[in-house]
Design a protein around this motif. Structure first.
Motif, PDB file in Angstrom:
ATOM      1  N   LYS A  19      -0.811   9.984   4.160  1.00 46.49           N
ATOM      2  CA  LYS A  19      -2.456  10.578   3.566  1.00 46.49           C
ATOM      3  C   LYS A  19      -2.942   8.466   4.065  1.00 46.49           C
ATOM      4  CE  LYS A  19      -2.258  15.026   2.627  1.00 46.49           C
ATOM      5  NZ  LYS A  19      -3.452  14.673   3.181  1.00 46.49           N
ATOM      6  N   LYS A  21      -4.701   5.407   2.678  1.00 45.77           N
ATOM      7  CA  LYS A  21      -5.737   4.877   2.074  1.00 45.77           C
ATOM      8  C   LYS A  21      -6.073   3.207   2.911  1.00 45.77           C
ATOM      9  CE  LYS A  21      -4.276   6.739  -2.002  1.00 45.77           C
ATOM     10  NZ  LYS A  21      -4.058   6.348  -3.607  1.00 45.77           N
ATOM     11  N   PRO A  22      -7.280   3.272   3.455  1.00 43.94           N
ATOM     12  CA  PRO A  22      -7.624   1.981   4.405  1.00 43.94           C
ATOM     13  C   PRO A  22      -7.196   0.567   3.489  1.00 43.94           C
ATOM     14  CG  PRO A  22      -9.338   4.052   4.067  1.00 43.94           C
ATOM     15  CD  PRO A  22      -7.839   3.597   3.515  1.00 43.94           C
ATOM     16  N   ASN A  23      -7.102   0.787   2.288  1.00 43.78           N
ATOM     17  CA  ASN A  23      -6.513  -0.579   1.161  1.00 43.78           C
ATOM     18  C   ASN A  23      -5.347  -0.154   0.283  1.00 43.78           C
ATOM     19  OD1 ASN A  23      -7.331   1.230  -0.332  1.00 43.78           O
ATOM     20  ND2 ASN A  23      -8.705  -0.031  -1.956  1.00 43.78           N
ATOM     21  N   GLY A  24      -4.512   0.980   1.529  1.00 49.30           N
ATOM     22  CA  GLY A  24      -2.831   0.708   0.737  1.00 49.30           C
ATOM     23  C   GLY A  24      -1.889   0.193   0.935  1.00 49.30           C
ATOM     24  N   TYR A  26       1.581  -0.519   1.659  1.00 52.02           N
ATOM     25  CA  TYR A  26       2.530   0.348   2.631  1.00 52.02           C
ATOM     26  C   TYR A  26       4.158  -0.352   3.265  1.00 52.02           C
ATOM     27  CZ  TYR A  26      -0.669   4.145   2.723  1.00 52.02           C
ATOM     28  OH  TYR A  26      -1.935   4.481   2.172  1.00 52.02           O
ATOM     29  N   GLY A  50      -5.374  -3.980   2.554  1.00 52.20           N
ATOM     30  CA  GLY A  50      -3.844  -2.939   2.521  1.00 52.20           C
ATOM     31  C   GLY A  50      -3.216  -3.817   3.252  1.00 52.20           C
ATOM     32  N   ASP A  97       1.464   2.841  -2.406  1.00 54.49           N
ATOM     33  CA  ASP A  97       0.919   3.739  -1.829  1.00 54.49           C
ATOM     34  C   ASP A  97       1.467   5.137  -0.658  1.00 54.49           C
ATOM     35  OD1 ASP A  97      -1.140   3.680  -3.030  1.00 54.49           O
ATOM     36  OD2 ASP A  97      -1.361   1.352  -2.222  1.00 54.49           O
TER      37      ASP A  97
END
Length: 333
Positions: A19, A21-24, A26, A50, A97
């Motif tokens: 899932k 998020k554009p600014n997450g 990872y 991100g 995230d």
């Protein structure tokens, strides 16, 4: 640039499960050819808010993925995801995230004969995922001794193990790491052969194993050396022992609502992931005969996939190495 060809398994299923998020933030714990990381980067915002941190112990993977992924949101780290907490703290983010683990060996490593992973191509008996040690401790050539602690020094090669471990130790590796029912017969054949001359190459070892394993007819039967080679690879790279802690560390490093996605390729590692997910989702340690929880432990994970996600028939038809893959997903609570 190093030619690091690798077809990512369960690509959309795994990345969708995170899932994005554009600014997450990872983490791709097993970077490989960078297929999963590239897809995650493609779903991030282009404003550098991100980030994707790709980790791999194989320097060839770091080089290839860094050349392939041009996004400024991507950062490659040469290391072992078993040290995930330390790596993330050094990279800056307090929490991630989403965390992805694509376990096992890459297509590039299998197809590169000189890496020694394949029983179908002749090469030196190496099987190290890291061609060079990641630390001075890993480089120390300690005397080879028993597997009482369940671990093998990362810098040992498959040749070291095959030519120096006792018959009992070899049988233990083949049975416990490869679930090989003919482990004792294979270990005995190896010990007899190495008395004549050291076993140096993958094809030499494969022929010894073939002579030890009763042959079954049929085109769909797996190669008789498959389980033994997998067991040696797991032992050389110490893949299973630290996986328990690595899964728990990954969940601990997730932000609330963050997700962990783990792709496994054999029952041993899948069992470890499944059991850790279950423990984190229901951490109570009270005896079963007590009608209520007295330990007060709080769950830290919600299991998203009650049953593992499997590759589609279409994916398997295009990539036969995906046939045993299983994806399990959890969400931090």
């Amino acid at each position: 640039m190093t030619d690091f060809a690798h077809v990512p398994v369960l690509l959309n299923e795994a990345v969708d499960a995170l899932k994005i998020k554009p600014n997450g933030v990872y983490v791709d714990c097993t970077l490989g050819g960078g297929g999963h990381s590239a897809e995650i980067c493609a779903r991030l915002a282009g404003d550098l808010s991100g980030r994707v941190i790709g980790i791999d112990r194989d320097e060839n993977a770091i080089e290839a993925a860094s050349a392939r992924i041009k996004s400024k949101n991507f950062f490659a780290v040469h290391g072992n995801f078993h040290d995930l907490k330390t790596i993330l703290r050094e990279c800056g983010p307090e929490r991630a995230d989403g965390i992805l683990m694509d376990l096992g060996v890459s297509s590039h490593q299998i197809d590169t004969a000189e890496r020694g992973f394949s029983f179908r191509a002749d090469g030196p008996l190496d099987m190290r995922m890291a061609a060079k040690p990641l630390s001075a401790e890993g480089a120390s050539r300690k005397a080879i001794h028993s597997l009482e602690d369940g671990r093998v020094c990362e810098f040992f090669t498959a040749r070291d193990i095959v030519n120096n471990f006792s018959e009992a130790e070899l049988a233990k590796i083949f049975f416990e790491f490869g679930e090989e029912r003919f482990s004792r017969r294979i270990a005995k054949k190896i010990c007899v052969a190495r008395e004549i001359s050291p076993i140096e190459t993958t094809l030499a070892l494969a022929k010894i194993i073939e002579a030890a394993v009763p042959q079954k007819r049929g085109a769909k039967q797996p190669h008789p050396a498959m389980r033994t080679f997998m067991a040696l690879r797991i032992a050389v790279n110490d893949e299973l022992t630290p996986l328990d802690a690595a899964v728990r560390d990954a969940v601990d490093m997730l932000a609330v609502g963050g997700r962990i996605a783990v792709i496994t390729f054999h029952s041993l590692e899948d069992r470890i992931v499944k059991q850790n997910f279950a423990k984190l989702a229901s951490p109570c340690e009270c005896p079963r005969d007590i009608p209520y929880c007295a330990c007060g432990k709080i769950p830290s994970l919600r299991v998203v996939t009650r049953k593992p996600v499997l590759p589609s028939p279409e994916e398997i038809s295009h990539n036969s190495r995906a046939h045993s893959a299983k994806l399990r997903v959890g969400e931090r609570i």
